[in-house]
Enzyme design. Structure first.
Site, PDB file in Angstrom:
ATOM      1  N   GLN A  33      -6.617   0.658  -7.231  1.00 58.98           N
ATOM      2  CA  GLN A  33      -5.758   0.281  -8.423  1.00 58.98           C
ATOM      3  C   GLN A  33      -6.402   0.963  -9.823  1.00 58.98           C
ATOM      4  O   GLN A  33      -5.538   1.223 -10.673  1.00 58.98           O
ATOM      5  CB  GLN A  33      -5.511  -1.064  -8.415  1.00 58.98           C
ATOM      6  CG  GLN A  33      -6.681  -1.951  -9.089  1.00 58.98           C
ATOM      7  CD  GLN A  33      -6.499  -3.481  -9.166  1.00 58.98           C
ATOM      8  OE1 GLN A  33      -5.436  -3.848  -8.327  1.00 58.98           O
ATOM      9  NE2 GLN A  33      -7.191  -3.934 -10.281  1.00 58.98           N
TER      10      GLN A  33
ATOM     11  N   GLU B 108      -8.149  18.494 -35.038  1.00 58.71           N
ATOM     12  CA  GLU B 108      -9.365  17.723 -34.834  1.00 58.71           C
ATOM     13  C   GLU B 108      -9.126  16.675 -33.877  1.00 58.71           C
ATOM     14  O   GLU B 108      -9.978  16.408 -32.855  1.00 58.71           O
ATOM     15  CB  GLU B 108      -9.978  17.173 -36.019  1.00 58.71           C
ATOM     16  CG  GLU B 108     -10.746  18.385 -37.002  1.00 58.71           C
ATOM     17  CD  GLU B 108     -11.214  17.599 -38.355  1.00 58.71           C
ATOM     18  OE1 GLU B 108     -11.837  18.328 -39.086  1.00 58.71           O
ATOM     19  OE2 GLU B 108     -10.967  16.587 -38.421  1.00 58.71           O
TER      20      GLU B 108
ATOM     21  N   LYS C 214      -9.837  18.542 -51.027  1.00 57.55           N
ATOM     22  CA  LYS C 214      -9.803  18.643 -49.563  1.00 57.55           C
ATOM     23  C   LYS C 214      -8.340  18.445 -48.877  1.00 57.55           C
ATOM     24  O   LYS C 214      -7.577  17.803 -49.371  1.00 57.55           O
ATOM     25  CB  LYS C 214     -10.730  17.518 -49.040  1.00 57.55           C
ATOM     26  CG  LYS C 214     -12.122  17.526 -49.354  1.00 57.55           C
ATOM     27  CD  LYS C 214     -12.971  18.624 -48.723  1.00 57.55           C
ATOM     28  CE  LYS C 214     -12.919  18.470 -47.181  1.00 57.55           C
ATOM     29  NZ  LYS C 214     -13.609  17.251 -46.728  1.00 57.55           N
TER      30      LYS C 214
ATOM     31  N   SER D 183      -8.786  13.909 -48.576  1.00 57.48           N
ATOM     32  CA  SER D 183      -9.836  13.535 -48.541  1.00 57.48           C
ATOM     33  C   SER D 183      -9.970  12.020 -49.335  1.00 57.48           C
ATOM     34  O   SER D 183      -9.156  11.821 -50.405  1.00 57.48           O
ATOM     35  CB  SER D 183     -11.273  14.002 -49.038  1.00 57.48           C
ATOM     36  OG  SER D 183     -12.493  13.206 -49.360  1.00 57.48           O
TER      37      SER D 183
ATOM     38  N   TYR E 239      -7.045   1.750   2.892  1.00 66.93           N
ATOM     39  CA  TYR E 239      -6.912   1.318   1.341  1.00 66.93           C
ATOM     40  C   TYR E 239      -7.927   0.184   0.982  1.00 66.93           C
ATOM     41  O   TYR E 239      -8.507  -0.516   1.756  1.00 66.93           O
ATOM     42  CB  TYR E 239      -5.357   0.542   1.325  1.00 66.93           C
ATOM     43  CG  TYR E 239      -5.362   0.176  -0.182  1.00 66.93           C
ATOM     44  CD1 TYR E 239      -4.579   0.987  -0.949  1.00 66.93           C
ATOM     45  CD2 TYR E 239      -5.504  -1.222  -0.630  1.00 66.93           C
ATOM     46  CE1 TYR E 239      -4.641   0.355  -2.396  1.00 66.93           C
ATOM     47  CE2 TYR E 239      -5.240  -1.808  -1.690  1.00 66.93           C
ATOM     48  CZ  TYR E 239      -4.763  -0.671  -2.784  1.00 66.93           C
ATOM     49  OH  TYR E 239      -4.651  -1.138  -4.030  1.00 66.93           O
TER      50      TYR E 239
ATOM     51  N   ASN F 239       0.831  -1.067  -0.193  1.00 67.46           N
ATOM     52  CA  ASN F 239       0.077  -0.065   0.053  1.00 67.46           C
ATOM     53  C   ASN F 239       0.853   1.134  -0.078  1.00 67.46           C
ATOM     54  O   ASN F 239       0.772   1.877  -0.783  1.00 67.46           O
ATOM     55  CB  ASN F 239      -1.036  -0.034   1.291  1.00 67.46           C
ATOM     56  CG  ASN F 239      -1.817  -0.940   1.092  1.00 67.46           C
ATOM     57  OD1 ASN F 239      -1.839  -1.942   0.217  1.00 67.46           O
ATOM     58  ND2 ASN F 239      -2.611  -1.411   2.274  1.00 67.46           N
TER      59      ASN F 239
ATOM     60  N   ASN G 284      -7.904  18.094 -44.914  1.00 67.72           N
ATOM     61  CA  ASN G 284      -8.597  18.253 -43.670  1.00 67.72           C
ATOM     62  C   ASN G 284      -7.560  18.627 -42.466  1.00 67.72           C
ATOM     63  O   ASN G 284      -6.340  17.889 -42.354  1.00 67.72           O
ATOM     64  CB  ASN G 284      -9.107  16.750 -43.532  1.00 67.72           C
ATOM     65  CG  ASN G 284     -10.388  16.409 -44.556  1.00 67.72           C
ATOM     66  OD1 ASN G 284     -10.820  17.562 -45.126  1.00 67.72           O
ATOM     67  ND2 ASN G 284     -10.396  15.132 -45.041  1.00 67.72           N
TER      68      ASN G 284
ATOM     69  N   LYS H 295      -4.821   4.085 -11.847  1.00 70.60           N
ATOM     70  CA  LYS H 295      -3.580   4.131 -12.919  1.00 70.60           C
ATOM     71  C   LYS H 295      -3.910   4.192 -14.393  1.00 70.60           C
ATOM     72  O   LYS H 295      -3.469   4.845 -15.204  1.00 70.60           O
ATOM     73  CB  LYS H 295      -2.671   2.836 -12.483  1.00 70.60           C
ATOM     74  CG  LYS H 295      -1.699   3.216 -11.018  1.00 70.60           C
ATOM     75  CD  LYS H 295      -1.507   2.103 -10.583  1.00 70.60           C
ATOM     76  CE  LYS H 295      -1.239   2.207  -8.833  1.00 70.60           C
ATOM     77  NZ  LYS H 295      -2.542   2.379  -8.452  1.00 70.60           N
TER      78      LYS H 295
END
Length: 353
Positions: A218, A186, A179, A173, A213, A6, A181, A221
């Site tokens: 756990q 994004e 295009k 595209s 504890y 712990n 992009n 994480k």
């Protein structure tokens, strides 16, 4: 001796987070450096400043980039503060009650670079406040990155035409050959929600845990590890993208010259002649309406035409009705005047050092 899984896990997690805080701070530093380079180059590149996504007043691109920079500086400060708060050593707390062996917790804490031992063994093994705080700091970083990413997405559209993203940070595209992009901005915008989700996941997991504890802990994480890696990779790639960004000065200045951004300057000039602002606002509003109806800009009106709206307008108003004048009159601390932007650049450089 005197150790449990712990307190070992709690200690290791804090050691790891100290390293990750430095990694993230370095990424933030280089992003700020890149933004400052853009700002320094573009203190005289003018574009419309927006409120409510509507053209409001002219600003410089340098001033705009510095706005993002100050936000990332706050993220650096939050990282530092969060690191200071969690830099206590749980080692020696045992499973939950401490140990009966005569270990030297202060020596251990000092050897591991902590400020001091944790003062309560039960809190030490069950505390994950520091994880939640780091996830919040990561969420704020992603929020600030997402705002920058959204502007790049908008600014790179034909409707704006303010910037062009390097080909290596865009894709074509699969169907439409014309295009380009903005994939990287994004993806950064999309990954912001992922980090938000990790923060909410942890808070919900912690909300009803009794001391001390519990195995639920756990689950901190996966959320923490992924959030830190996501934030680090997004910071890194956005720094690279900004370093290769091309600003379209002509597109920005065209938008400034045709969007009625000088209306506030006209109202302010009336206030300087002693007209109460409420009245100046109403007079200027009527002039703006006339300009819209006639398909003209404020600067197209002659003095005689302007005086039909108010006899308090005189020839001095034309010195106000230029974009550079509008910018440089904002010379108070934090304003968009070129002199102020250069001062803030020096101030930010000093703070980053």
């Amino acid at each position: 001796t005197g150790r449990s899984r712990n307190d070992l896990v709690a200690t290791d997690l804090r050691l790891w987070l100290r390293e990750m805080a430095l990694k993230l701070a370095n990424h933030l530093y280089w992003l700020c450096e890149t933004l400052m380079e853009i700002a320094e180059e573009h203190t005289e590149t003018l574009l419309p400043g927006l409120t409510h996504q509507q053209h409001a007043q002219p600003v410089s691109l340098g001033h705009h980039m510095m706005a993002h920079c100050w936000a990332f500086l706050r993220d650096m400060e939050r990282l530092y503060q969060a690191t200071q708060r969690m830099n206590l050593c749980p080692l020696g707390s045992g499973a939950l009650a401490g140990t009966s062996f005569p270990i030297d917790r202060e020596l251990t804490a000092n050897e591991l670079g902590f400020h001091m031992p944790t003062p309560n063994s039960m809190d030490a093994v069950s505390d994950r406040d520091f994880v939640a705080e780091f996830l919040f700091v990561g969420a704020m970083m992603m929020l600030h990155l997402s705002r920058l990413a959204q502007e790049l997405i908008l600014w790179s559209t034909p409707e704006y035409g303010f910037v062009e993203l390097a080909d290596s940070y865009t894709t074509g595209s699969s169907m439409m050959p014309q295009k380009k992009n903005p994939d990287v901005p994004e993806l950064v915008r999309g990954k912001t929600g992922r980090v938000y989700g990790h923060l909410i996941n942890l808070l919900v997991m912690l909300k009803a845990l009794p001391l001390s504890y519990n195995r639920d802990l756990q689950e901190d994480k996966p959320a923490l590890f992924d959030a830190v890696e996501t934030a680090a990779s997004c910071l890194r790639v956005m720094t690279e993208l900004m370093g290769r960004l091309s600003a379209n000065r002509e597109g920005m200045e065209k938008a400034v010259s045709t969007s009625g951004l000088l209306a506030t300057e006209l109202a302010d000039s009336l206030v300087e002649r002693g007209v109460p602002f409420r009245e100046a606002h109403e007079i200027t509003g009527r002039i703006v309406l006339a300009a819209l109806e006639q398909g003209r800009e404020l600067t197209d009106f002659s003095l005689e035409e302007l005086r039909t709206f108010s006899d308090r307008i005189d020839e001095r108003v034309f010195s106000r009705l230029t974009v550079l004048s509008a910018i440089d009159r904002k010379r108070q601390i934090g304003g968009t005047a070129r002199r102020q932007v250069n001062r803030r650049l020096k101030e930010l450089e000093r703070l980053l050092r």
